[in-house]
Design an enzyme around this catalytic site. Structure first.
Site, mmCIF file in Angstrom:
data_model
loop_
_atom_site.group_PDB
_atom_site.id
_atom_site.type_symbol
_atom_site.label_atom_id
_atom_site.label_comp_id
_atom_site.label_asym_id
_atom_site.label_seq_id
_atom_site.Cartn_x
_atom_site.Cartn_y
_atom_site.Cartn_z
ATOM 1 N N CYS A 9 3.345 28.542 11.855
ATOM 2 C CA CYS A 9 4.428 27.896 12.568
ATOM 3 C C CYS A 9 4.433 28.307 14.031
ATOM 4 O O CYS A 9 3.576 29.031 14.506
ATOM 5 C CB CYS A 9 5.762 28.267 11.931
ATOM 6 S SG CYS A 9 5.801 28.059 10.139
ATOM 7 N N ASP B 9 7.040 33.781 1.434
ATOM 8 C CA ASP B 9 6.805 35.102 2.008
ATOM 9 C C ASP B 9 7.821 35.415 3.097
ATOM 10 O O ASP B 9 8.076 36.583 3.411
ATOM 11 C CB ASP B 9 5.375 35.235 2.533
ATOM 12 C CG ASP B 9 5.000 34.170 3.554
ATOM 13 O OD1 ASP B 9 5.719 33.162 3.677
ATOM 14 O OD2 ASP B 9 3.958 34.339 4.227
#
Length: 631
Positions: free
Chosen positions: A2, A100
């Protein structure tokens, strides 16, 4: 994978303008086209762009804990997050997603900054703790993922995955840092200890920054470092098996994804090793891709095809023109700061090809740094032996004189090109290596600087940082020192910047299993003769992979992604070369002697000398200045 961005007020909890935060976040859309979000509270704002890889439905960010005490914006992958989650659950933490991201949140909650020691992955993240009013910024051990930050006039700190996120905020001051220009010309990239914009910082690899409202900005804190000072006492056979086991674990952990996954395959040792181990782990044919060139001397696709056939991969190859310079402006946009590694062009093309079929691709990056795979490592190791035989008091005057009078013979066979070797041997090991790894020498740079630029630099030389790293390295010999310095400067500044920007430009997540920190720590303990032996680098890796790969793949000369820049500047880019001295941003900055630049260009175009690397640096610097300063 990201893009993250944020604003944090250090002095008082001023409100954060969500419009400014959204602009910063949206500048990173290419890093995360699958979703976006912003979160604000008094004095803080976090932004996020998402490329969905794991827990496609439940991993949206910024993410808060159940009681909203902590919030995170995160870029990266934690490969051991399932193990960490089990440990946290045993301590009473409850999870609502399978991502995660949530594991990092509760790891911070449980262990604070010590959570970093438990995380194995590539990451850059920001966690705001509403209880303590602290903002925790962290970057992974090797610097796979980037993080820029800068204080601005309203007392806040801006941060983001790329410089362009900070540039989207109107409060960022745009003033050039002259020392960064010298760093860039020395090495071909702006190292992590510097930025071309004064006041902008890059969080160093293996460091974190803990900001707290009401307190001054502190210095980053190092939580991990490489250590070359120890040596393993295991046998060569035992170390070979340990290396294979570590590589298998690293590859296997990086094959976890909820989206299509594949690999880059150049046909070189490193990518071929990764594909071999992926094939062993996968029930389906591994998806591989490679880029070839329409110029035979630059093309490696036949080797890639042999490896693909050997492991029955689902292989795709594409041939691109060697004169693929149409990408220059696009790459300048994505790198923000000047970046002169010409292999960025084919790296972009192979990422582009991979993205057509997969969202995640494994690469072979990291083995050269860990296991001494570069030719310069082999040469430096040999030079250090000579330095050990002759004291500096003899080497300096005698070899320095020989180096000065020996003719420069770039046209000659390699054994006859002794000038640079003689000059290197006349210096200390760190001084010689710093210039060997560089693009231009201090004297070469000052020959093209204007008087005003030389005065501003006041004797500064970009090589000083690398020399200092080598001299202070936790190391036992010159090869250790060189590898340590490469891992601290070259790896995050060049290799990982190149892979991050080119892969993220096409919304592809690149994973580097050979940069697993446990594998790197193992490599640092290897005896020197298991790294370099009989003029061959990466000896143990090649030896251990003989069970998987043929000899001509393992022991052929290293090629890498090469671009014919010298020919470009004598052909289709000749006008660009000439314009560097007169019409571009470089001329308006006043940093260079225009007559000296004209001579550099004219001599190259006329074939009198090969100035292609310098011209390429100047061209990419010119394009970066246009974007950063609107010139």
């Amino acid at each position: 994978m990201c893009g993250i961005a944020g604003i944090f007020h250090l002095e008082t909890a001023k409100p954060v303008d969500p419009v400014r935060l959204r602009k910063m976040t949206d500048s990173l859309t290419h890093r995360g086209p699958d979703g976006s979000g912003i979160w604000t509270a008094p004095g803080v704002g976090l932004g996020h762009r998402r490329l969905s890889i794991i827990d496609l439905e439940g991993g949206a960010q910024p993410m808060l804990t159940a009681d909203e005490a902590q919030v995170i914006s995160y870029n990266g992958e934690i490969y051991n997050f399932q193990d960490v989650r089990v440990e946290l659950e045993s301590l009473g933490h409850q999870f609502t997603s399978s991502s995660d991201t949530e594991v990092i949140l509760y790891a911070w909650r449980q262990w604070g900054a010590d959570c970093l020691k438990r995380l194995n992955g590539m990451f850059a993240f920001a966690i705001f703790d509403q209880r303590t009013k602290q903002l925790f910024l962290a970057r992974d051990r090797l610097g796979v993922k980037p993080l820029f930050y800068a204080p601005v006039s309203d007392g806040s700190i801006l941060f983001g995955s790329e410089l362009k996120a900070l540039l989207a905020n109107p409060l960022l001051r745009r003033e050039p840092e002259m020392r960064a220009v010298d760093d860039y010309l020395a090495f071909g990239y702006v190292p992590d200890h510097r930025s071309l914009l004064k006041g902008v910082k890059k969080l160093p690899a293996g460091h974190y920054l803990l900001l707290e409202q009401g307190k001054a900005e502190p210095a980053p804190i190092q939580y991990w470092d490489m250590d070359f000072s120890q040596r393993s006492k295991a046998s060569a056979a035992e170390l070979e098996e340990e290396l294979i086991a570590l590589m298998k674990d690293a590859v296997g952990s990086r094959m976890i994804a909820d989206v299509p996954l594949g690999a880059f395959l150049s046909g070189g040792v490193d990518s071929s090793a990764v594909v071999a181990l992926m094939s062993e782990k996968s029930r389906q044919p591994v998806k591989t891709c490679s880029i070839g060139f329409d110029q035979a001397s630059l093309d490696e696709t036949s080797y890639a095809e042999r490896v693909a056939e050997r492991f029955k991969t689902d292989h795709r190859a594409r041939t691109v023109a060697a004169d693929d310079f149409g990408l220059i402006d696009r790459l300048a946009d994505h790198f923000d700061e000047p970046f002169a590694d010409g292999s960025a062009l084919p790296t972009y093309r192979v990422a582009e090809l991979a993205r057509e079929n997969v969202t995640v691709a494994l690469s072979g990056d990291g083995a050269d740094e860990a296991l001494a795979g570069y030719r310069r490592h082999v040469f430096h190791h040999a030079e250090e032996r000579v330095r050990g035989l002759l004291p500096q008091s003899i080497r300096g005057p005698a070899l320095g004189w020989l180096g000065k009078v020996y003719p420069k013979a770039d046209w000659a066979p390699r054994p006859l090109r002794a000038k640079s070797t003689l000059l290197s041997l006349a210096r200390s090991g760190p001084e010689g290596y710093a210039e060997a790894v560089g693009v231009t020498t201090p004297a070469g740079r000052h020959a093209i600087y204007s008087d005003a630029m030389s005065k501003q630099l006041d004797g500064y030389q970009g090589e000083a940082r690398m020399i200092d790293l080598m001299e202070s390295a936790p190391a036992r010999n010159g090869l250790d020192q060189a590898q340590y310095a490469d891992m601290k400067m070259w790896l995050p500044g060049d290799i990982l910047t190149k892979v991050d920007r080119t892969s993220m430009a096409v919304s592809l997540e690149a994973r580097e299993p050979l940069l697993d920190y446990q594998l790197m720590e193992f490599a640092a303990r290897l005896p020197t003769n298991l790294r370099v032996r009989r003029g061959t680098g990466k000896y143990l890796l090649k030896k251990s992979m003989e069970r998987y790969l043929p000899q001509d793949i393992l022991y052929r000369p290293k090629m890498g992604f090469v671009t014919p820049i010298a020919q470009w500047f004598r052909g289709p880019l000749a006008d660009e070369a000439r314009n560097i001295s007169g019409a571009g941003a470089l001329a308006r900055m006043g940093w260079f002697d225009q007559q000296a630049l004209s001579k550099v260009a004219d001599d190259h175009v006329a074939g009198k000398s090969d100035n292609s690397r310098l011209l390429w640096q100047l061209l990419m610097l010119d394009k970066s200045l246009q974007r950063l300063f609107g010139l």
